[in-house]
Design a protein around this motif. Structure first.
Motif, PDB file in Angstrom:
ATOM      1  N   PRO A  26       0.842  -1.206   0.000  1.00 43.14           N
ATOM      2  CA  PRO A  26       0.000   0.000   0.000  1.00 43.14           C
ATOM      3  C   PRO A  26       0.875   1.253   0.000  1.00 43.14           C
ATOM      4  O   PRO A  26       1.912   1.269   0.667  1.00 43.14           O
ATOM      5  N   ARG A  27       0.449   2.315  -0.718  1.00 42.82           N
ATOM      6  CA  ARG A  27       1.347   3.465  -0.845  1.00 42.82           C
ATOM      7  C   ARG A  27       1.674   4.120   0.489  1.00 42.82           C
ATOM      8  O   ARG A  27       2.779   4.635   0.666  1.00 42.82           O
ATOM      9  N   GLU A  28       0.767   4.053   1.433  1.00 46.23           N
ATOM     10  CA  GLU A  28       1.055   4.709   2.723  1.00 46.23           C
ATOM     11  C   GLU A  28       2.144   3.974   3.503  1.00 46.23           C
ATOM     12  O   GLU A  28       2.673   4.492   4.480  1.00 46.23           O
ATOM     13  N   LYS A  29       2.512   2.778   3.058  1.00 48.44           N
ATOM     14  CA  LYS A  29       3.605   2.057   3.727  1.00 48.44           C
ATOM     15  C   LYS A  29       4.925   2.192   2.969  1.00 48.44           C
ATOM     16  O   LYS A  29       5.898   1.502   3.255  1.00 48.44           O
ATOM     17  N   TRP A  79      18.550   8.309  -2.153  1.00 43.48           N
ATOM     18  CA  TRP A  79      17.204   8.108  -1.616  1.00 43.48           C
ATOM     19  C   TRP A  79      17.030   6.617  -1.363  1.00 43.48           C
ATOM     20  O   TRP A  79      17.315   5.812  -2.247  1.00 43.48           O
ATOM     21  N   ASP A  80      16.554   6.266  -0.196  1.00 42.26           N
ATOM     22  CA  ASP A  80      16.225   4.869   0.068  1.00 42.26           C
ATOM     23  C   ASP A  80      14.726   4.665  -0.071  1.00 42.26           C
ATOM     24  O   ASP A  80      13.957   5.378   0.582  1.00 42.26           O
ATOM     25  N   LEU A  81      14.324   3.722  -0.891  1.00 38.31           N
ATOM     26  CA  LEU A  81      12.921   3.336  -0.856  1.00 38.31           C
ATOM     27  C   LEU A  81      12.754   2.375   0.320  1.00 38.31           C
ATOM     28  O   LEU A  81      13.416   1.339   0.385  1.00 38.31           O
ATOM     29  N   GLU A  82      11.894   2.768   1.263  1.00 41.80           N
ATOM     30  CA  GLU A  82      11.683   1.947   2.456  1.00 41.80           C
ATOM     31  C   GLU A  82      10.222   1.541   2.565  1.00 41.80           C
ATOM     32  O   GLU A  82       9.330   2.262   2.107  1.00 41.80           O
ATOM     33  N   VAL A  83      10.005   0.397   3.178  1.00 41.87           N
ATOM     34  CA  VAL A  83       8.643  -0.099   3.378  1.00 41.87           C
ATOM     35  C   VAL A  83       8.449  -0.369   4.865  1.00 41.87           C
ATOM     36  O   VAL A  83       9.343  -0.893   5.537  1.00 41.87           O
ATOM     37  N   GLU A  84       7.283   0.025   5.370  1.00 36.86           N
ATOM     38  CA  GLU A  84       7.007  -0.138   6.794  1.00 36.86           C
ATOM     39  C   GLU A  84       6.510  -1.561   7.074  1.00 36.86           C
ATOM     40  O   GLU A  84       5.614  -2.057   6.400  1.00 36.86           O
ATOM     41  N   THR A  85       7.146  -2.195   8.059  1.00 29.85           N
ATOM     42  CA  THR A  85       6.747  -3.549   8.447  1.00 29.85           C
ATOM     43  C   THR A  85       6.630  -3.611   9.959  1.00 29.85           C
ATOM     44  O   THR A  85       6.871  -2.616  10.644  1.00 29.85           O
ATOM     45  N   SER A  86       6.324  -4.788  10.462  1.00 30.89           N
ATOM     46  CA  SER A  86       6.229  -4.970  11.919  1.00 30.89           C
ATOM     47  C   SER A  86       7.583  -4.771  12.581  1.00 30.89           C
ATOM     48  O   SER A  86       7.674  -4.578  13.784  1.00 30.89           O
ATOM     49  N   LEU A  87       8.653  -4.823  11.803  1.00 27.57           N
ATOM     50  CA  LEU A  87       9.997  -4.629  12.347  1.00 27.57           C
ATOM     51  C   LEU A  87      10.488  -3.198  12.132  1.00 27.57           C
ATOM     52  O   LEU A  87      11.656  -2.902  12.342  1.00 27.57           O
ATOM     53  N   ASN A 106       3.083  -8.013   4.230  1.00 34.41           N
ATOM     54  CA  ASN A 106       1.968  -7.137   3.891  1.00 34.41           C
ATOM     55  C   ASN A 106       0.751  -7.883   3.388  1.00 34.41           C
ATOM     56  O   ASN A 106      -0.367  -7.392   3.488  1.00 34.41           O
ATOM     57  N   SER A 107       0.978  -9.061   2.795  1.00 32.88           N
ATOM     58  CA  SER A 107      -0.140  -9.827   2.230  1.00 32.88           C
ATOM     59  C   SER A 107      -0.819 -10.693   3.274  1.00 32.88           C
ATOM     60  O   SER A 107      -1.911 -11.192   3.054  1.00 32.88           O
ATOM     61  N   LEU A 108      -0.128 -10.880   4.401  1.00 32.83           N
ATOM     62  CA  LEU A 108      -0.625 -11.834   5.392  1.00 32.83           C
ATOM     63  C   LEU A 108      -1.746 -11.223   6.237  1.00 32.83           C
ATOM     64  O   LEU A 108      -1.537 -10.231   6.931  1.00 32.83           O
ATOM     65  N   HIS A 109      -2.923 -11.819   6.141  1.00 38.79           N
ATOM     66  CA  HIS A 109      -4.070 -11.374   6.936  1.00 38.79           C
ATOM     67  C   HIS A 109      -4.605 -12.544   7.736  1.00 38.79           C
ATOM     68  O   HIS A 109      -4.546 -13.684   7.280  1.00 38.79           O
ATOM     69  N   LEU A 110      -5.138 -12.242   8.916  1.00 39.84           N
ATOM     70  CA  LEU A 110      -5.821 -13.283   9.677  1.00 39.84           C
ATOM     71  C   LEU A 110      -7.324 -13.091   9.488  1.00 39.84           C
ATOM     72  O   LEU A 110      -7.864 -12.022   9.775  1.00 39.84           O
ATOM     73  N   VAL A 111      -7.978 -14.113   8.957  1.00 41.15           N
ATOM     74  CA  VAL A 111      -9.420 -14.074   8.753  1.00 41.15           C
ATOM     75  C   VAL A 111      -9.989 -15.235   9.566  1.00 41.15           C
ATOM     76  O   VAL A 111      -9.663 -16.396   9.282  1.00 41.15           O
ATOM     77  N   ASN A 112     -10.801 -14.921  10.584  1.00 38.92           N
ATOM     78  CA  ASN A 112     -11.303 -15.961  11.499  1.00 38.92           C
ATOM     79  C   ASN A 112     -10.155 -16.823  12.012  1.00 38.92           C
ATOM     80  O   ASN A 112     -10.243 -18.059  11.995  1.00 38.92           O
ATOM     81  N   ASP A 113      -9.069 -16.143  12.393  1.00 43.99           N
ATOM     82  CA  ASP A 113      -7.921 -16.839  12.995  1.00 43.99           C
ATOM     83  C   ASP A 113      -7.126 -17.738  12.060  1.00 43.99           C
ATOM     84  O   ASP A 113      -6.259 -18.486  12.497  1.00 43.99           O
ATOM     85  N   ARG A 114      -7.455 -17.724  10.773  1.00 49.02           N
ATOM     86  CA  ARG A 114      -6.579 -18.474   9.874  1.00 49.02           C
ATOM     87  C   ARG A 114      -5.948 -17.516   8.862  1.00 49.02           C
ATOM     88  O   ARG A 114      -6.509 -16.461   8.560  1.00 49.02           O
ATOM     89  N   ILE A 115      -4.764 -17.897   8.362  1.00 49.00           N
ATOM     90  CA  ILE A 115      -4.021 -17.005   7.467  1.00 49.00           C
ATOM     91  C   ILE A 115      -4.612 -17.011   6.068  1.00 49.00           C
ATOM     92  O   ILE A 115      -4.876 -18.073   5.502  1.00 49.00           O
ATOM     93  N   VAL A 116      -4.850 -15.816   5.532  1.00 52.32           N
ATOM     94  CA  VAL A 116      -5.152 -15.670   4.112  1.00 52.32           C
ATOM     95  C   VAL A 116      -4.066 -14.757   3.543  1.00 52.32           C
ATOM     96  O   VAL A 116      -3.879 -13.644   4.029  1.00 52.32           O
ATOM     97  N   LEU A 117      -3.345 -15.265   2.562  1.00 54.30           N
ATOM     98  CA  LEU A 117      -2.205 -14.518   2.020  1.00 54.30           C
ATOM     99  C   LEU A 117      -2.672 -13.790   0.755  1.00 54.30           C
ATOM    100  O   LEU A 117      -2.781 -14.378  -0.312  1.00 54.30           O
ATOM    101  N   LYS A 118      -2.971 -12.490   0.916  1.00 54.93           N
ATOM    102  CA  LYS A 118      -3.615 -11.753  -0.172  1.00 54.93           C
ATOM    103  C   LYS A 118      -2.595 -11.151  -1.140  1.00 54.93           C
ATOM    104  O   LYS A 118      -2.491  -9.930  -1.297  1.00 54.93           O
ATOM    105  N   LEU A 119      -1.853 -12.017  -1.781  1.00 52.43           N
ATOM    106  CA  LEU A 119      -0.881 -11.580  -2.803  1.00 52.43           C
ATOM    107  C   LEU A 119      -1.617 -11.101  -4.049  1.00 52.43           C
ATOM    108  O   LEU A 119      -2.680 -11.630  -4.380  1.00 52.43           O
ATOM    109  N   PRO A 120      -1.049 -10.121  -4.771  1.00 52.46           N
ATOM    110  CA  PRO A 120      -1.603  -9.823  -6.082  1.00 52.46           C
ATOM    111  C   PRO A 120      -1.594 -11.120  -6.913  1.00 52.46           C
ATOM    112  O   PRO A 120      -0.618 -11.865  -6.858  1.00 52.46           O
TER     113      PRO A 120
END
Lengths: 489, 489
Positions: A287-290, A309-317, A374-388
């Motif tokens: 997502p562009r905001e990240k 210029w460094d292109l950086e992406v925001e993650t949990s780390l 970024n693609s990893l989502h938890l849906v009802n406690d299971r992983i759905v990997l929403k890759l393009p």
């Protein structure tokens, strides 16, 4: 879920489902910082590289090469790596633990050590702050510079050569031959994807700091007097960059045009390539905001960079650097011209020019980590990997509703008709819901179910991963249907 | 043209048109045996790998991995490479020239030195035949074994690790994790494409003996008791192999069925994979009469092979080995199980089995050389490179008939509409005949000419490289037309 656990979820998924794993893991002497891609990782990586080729290399008419990884000593004498590609280190006088001095000082005191600080400077800080070995409390000794290149002995005589620490050196040493054989004019770019090697003192965090890693590098050769005479930039002038210039602590959403007018970006050429690389990551599903393009001040830049210029992406780390966008100036071609004695200037509108270089140096492995996280989502406690869909390692799962004939036969025949042209799997084990979940977890964008109706009218059920919407498609239309849904948007 | 000159034609074409070139060539200290791929070489190599994926990996439901190139010392202790991957050498006592003993003896006396001959044996032959240094006539001394692996020092402590001399070791050490995470049953195969490294004593002949090279390796894991219970082989039983068994000096055209019945091939599993690899090279454009599968006798086999067939292709330089098809038996998983203490057996129909390995170990670079040489034809004294369309590095050239508007504008717009999905070039320089010749030379299967009629009815002229037949296609149909003509046959 907590931020920390997101990293752990990615790593667990990677290990359990075949994205990547530590190399030589069955042996106790496995050196740290080396990773192997499993089947899903290979496929994800290949699709990522294909997207890079499509959205950068082909879009911009670049030339791609693939050079040897072992290069002669002269290459790194000219590039400056033999002298300058070093980390400051010290050893514990008691337990022999090794520390990277700049990192140690930063960790213990919060003081930022500039790239160009001397060993003396660092030794002084160590003494002033009484910093000692973190393990045993011993005194630090043997202050020295450690070169991060891996040396190779070639031939029986073991002549010095090195594993390249960046792929781009192959591009610089081949520049003149490529320029001539491919009949180009300035400005033009040469790209390369391949392995680079750095003898990191403390590799860490999975794919984020490796000793052997994939880079995709682009080196743009241009006449420095003409960085602003650059018509290709016109169509992107309204595109909004996510810039964080030196001295600012937040990101500005600003059009290329405004960034140029206000002097935040030095030239149209730089604006154009920053736009291309940001667009690429948006297509890769970040997502562009990240995303941010953070300008580095002099202390942070690599030894060859005049503007960075460094292109950086925001993650949990935190923010992770994925692409270094450096103005390397005359450093590279100038250095190789000087040492090799080979002419590196070219004719540009009647003028002899030593081309300057602007680079987009991308880390592939860490990009893949960021895309997975970024693609990893938890849906009802299971992983759905929403890759393009166009990045998905498996493009469709072919599933017989019931694990018996005639469902299995029909499903196997659908699978066989698709498998050479698409990345598909066949699976008959477990309930259909369980199988959907199994493939959601690794990002399969569509499931193809062979059910009762299939046996009657040769249509199949398509179920989409993200919406879970289901619709029916004729078997004979499947190839076109898949092709359409896997297209780059 | 003479046979010798065909090699030179390929090498000249490669250098002048950007297929490949010596690495670090601007420096005098460039080590021999390292090559860089230029833009056309990268594209040809990528298409070759895609064909390999399609016709072998996907067709046979294999799993593909991509492992680190630097592996721990233990890996090569277990594999036997530390001890056995050696060449016998000697030095000249006067000029210090280094000789590979087995090759030197063969060259000077015609005596074939078996793989397992001892240094003592070779020393004796050297003395008996009075073989001396070829350069200065000095006496040979320092008889020893030279290990061909490149050593790497990892970390500040420089712990021993090695660049892999064959990609397959990554497959063996990852076997158990892949087997478990990907939920497979015997028999199944793991494939890998990547770089391998061998410190050859005398690298030679361009892409034919390199120190850093690409391999595509396939390791089939199977239950040795069931190599003949292999239903997948049924559809290929009538396919004719080009076999040259031990002791024969010519090639038999013989069906898999007959080869199995007469005991020439040990099992259905081996017959199936030999058929797959031969079919692959036929698809890659090598005429079948130039392909043979030559069985190696004990003296010629690698140290780990119990049964071995080399797929060889005839070129102007003689028969060249492209694929080693080896039955490696228990050697690999057994060796790693023993040293690592990690279980390598799997359950097969209730029985615990240590999987045996049959491999197809392909050299990519030399395959590309053979494909280039075989495709190279002289037509009216100019080169036409008759590559299969699906291997062509450039898929179509877009050419305005005249180098002025509106032809150039229209051609540029056709080019832009195709370039992200196809490998196309735009060229307006020189007469149309000269441009056709320019692209025939590098194997472009079709030229797309924008001519007077295009401006009237939006159709373009397609000219085919091999037949030089021309036909008209609507601009709006171009994508489908290209896709159809670039399909694997």
């Amino acid at each position: 879920m907590s931020q920390r656990s997101k990293y752990e979820l990615v790593m667990r998924l990677a290990l359990e489902r075949g994205f990547f794993m530590p190399s030589s893991e069955i042996y106790g002497d496995a050196p740290a910082g080396f990773w192997d891609y499993g089947p899903l990782g290979v496929s994800l990586k290949n699709r990522f590289i294909e997207l890079w080729r499509r959205e950068l290399v082909k879009r911009d008419d670049m030339l791609e090469i693939d050079g040897a990884q072992i290069l002669s000593k002269s290459v790194f004498k000219a590039s400056g790596h033999l002298e300058s590609f070093v980390d400051p280190i010290a050893k514990c006088s008691k337990c022999r633990a090794i520390y990277r001095l700049d990192k140690l000082i930063e960790e213990k005191t919060g003081i930022h050590v500039p790239e160009r600080a001397s060993l003396e400077d660092m030794k002084k800080i160590i003494e002033e702050h009484g910093i000692r070995c973190g393990r045993c409390g011993g005194e630090l000794t043997d202050f020295s510079h450690f070169n991060m290149m891996f040396r190779i002995g070639v031939g029986v005589a073991e002549l010095d050569a090195y594993l390249r620490p960046e792929t781009c050196q192959s591009i610089f040493i081949d520049f003149m031959r490529i320029y001539k054989t491919m009949r180009r004019k300035l400005p033009f770019a040469i790209a390369q994807v391949g392995k680079s090697f750095r003898n990191e003192i403390s590799p860490r965090q999975g794919l984020l700091r490796m000793r052997e890693f994939y880079q995709a590098e682009i080196e743009v050769f241009f006449n420095p007097k003409k960085a602003n005479v650059f018509a290709k930039a016109d169509p992107i002038l309204d595109y909004k960059l996510r810039l964080q210039p030196i001295g600012e602590d937040s990101v500005k959403d600003i059009s290329c045009r405004d960034a140029l007018n206000s002097g935040l970006i030095s030239s149209k050429l730089v604006a154009y390539y920053l736009a291309l690389i940001q667009q690429f990551y948006e297509k890769a599903g970040i997502p562009r905001e990240k995303i941010r393009l953070r300008e580095l001040d002099e202390d942070e830049r690599a030894f060859y960079a005049a503007e960075a210029w460094d292109l950086e992406v925001e993650t949990s780390l935190g923010w992770i650097e994925l692409v270094a966008c450096n103005n390397r100036g005359e450093h590279d071609l100038g250095g190789h011209e000087k040492l090799s004695g080979q002419e590196m200037t070219v004719l540009d509108d009647g003028e002899r020019v030593l081309p300057n270089v602007f680079e987009l140096s991308m880390g592939i492995d860490r990009s893949l980590y960021c895309i997975l996280e970024n693609s990893l989502h938890l849906v009802n406690d299971r992983i759905v990997l929403k890759l393009p869909p166009y990045l998905a390692p498996i493009q469709a799962a072919v599933l017989p509703l019931l694990s018996r004939e005639p469902f299995t036969d029909e499903a196997m025949s659908v699978y066989r008709s698709l498998k050479q042209d698409f990345d598909v799997v066949y699976d008959e084990s477990g309930s259909i819901g369980r199988r959907y979940a199994r493939y959601d977890e690794v990002g399969v964008p569509m499931d193809i179910t062979i059910d009762h109706q299939t046996l009657e009218d040769k249509t199949v059920t398509i179920r989409f991963r993200d919406s879970t919407i289901q619709l029916r498609v004729r078997e004979s239309d499947l190839r076109n249907f898949l092709r359409d849904h896997l297209k780059v948007g």
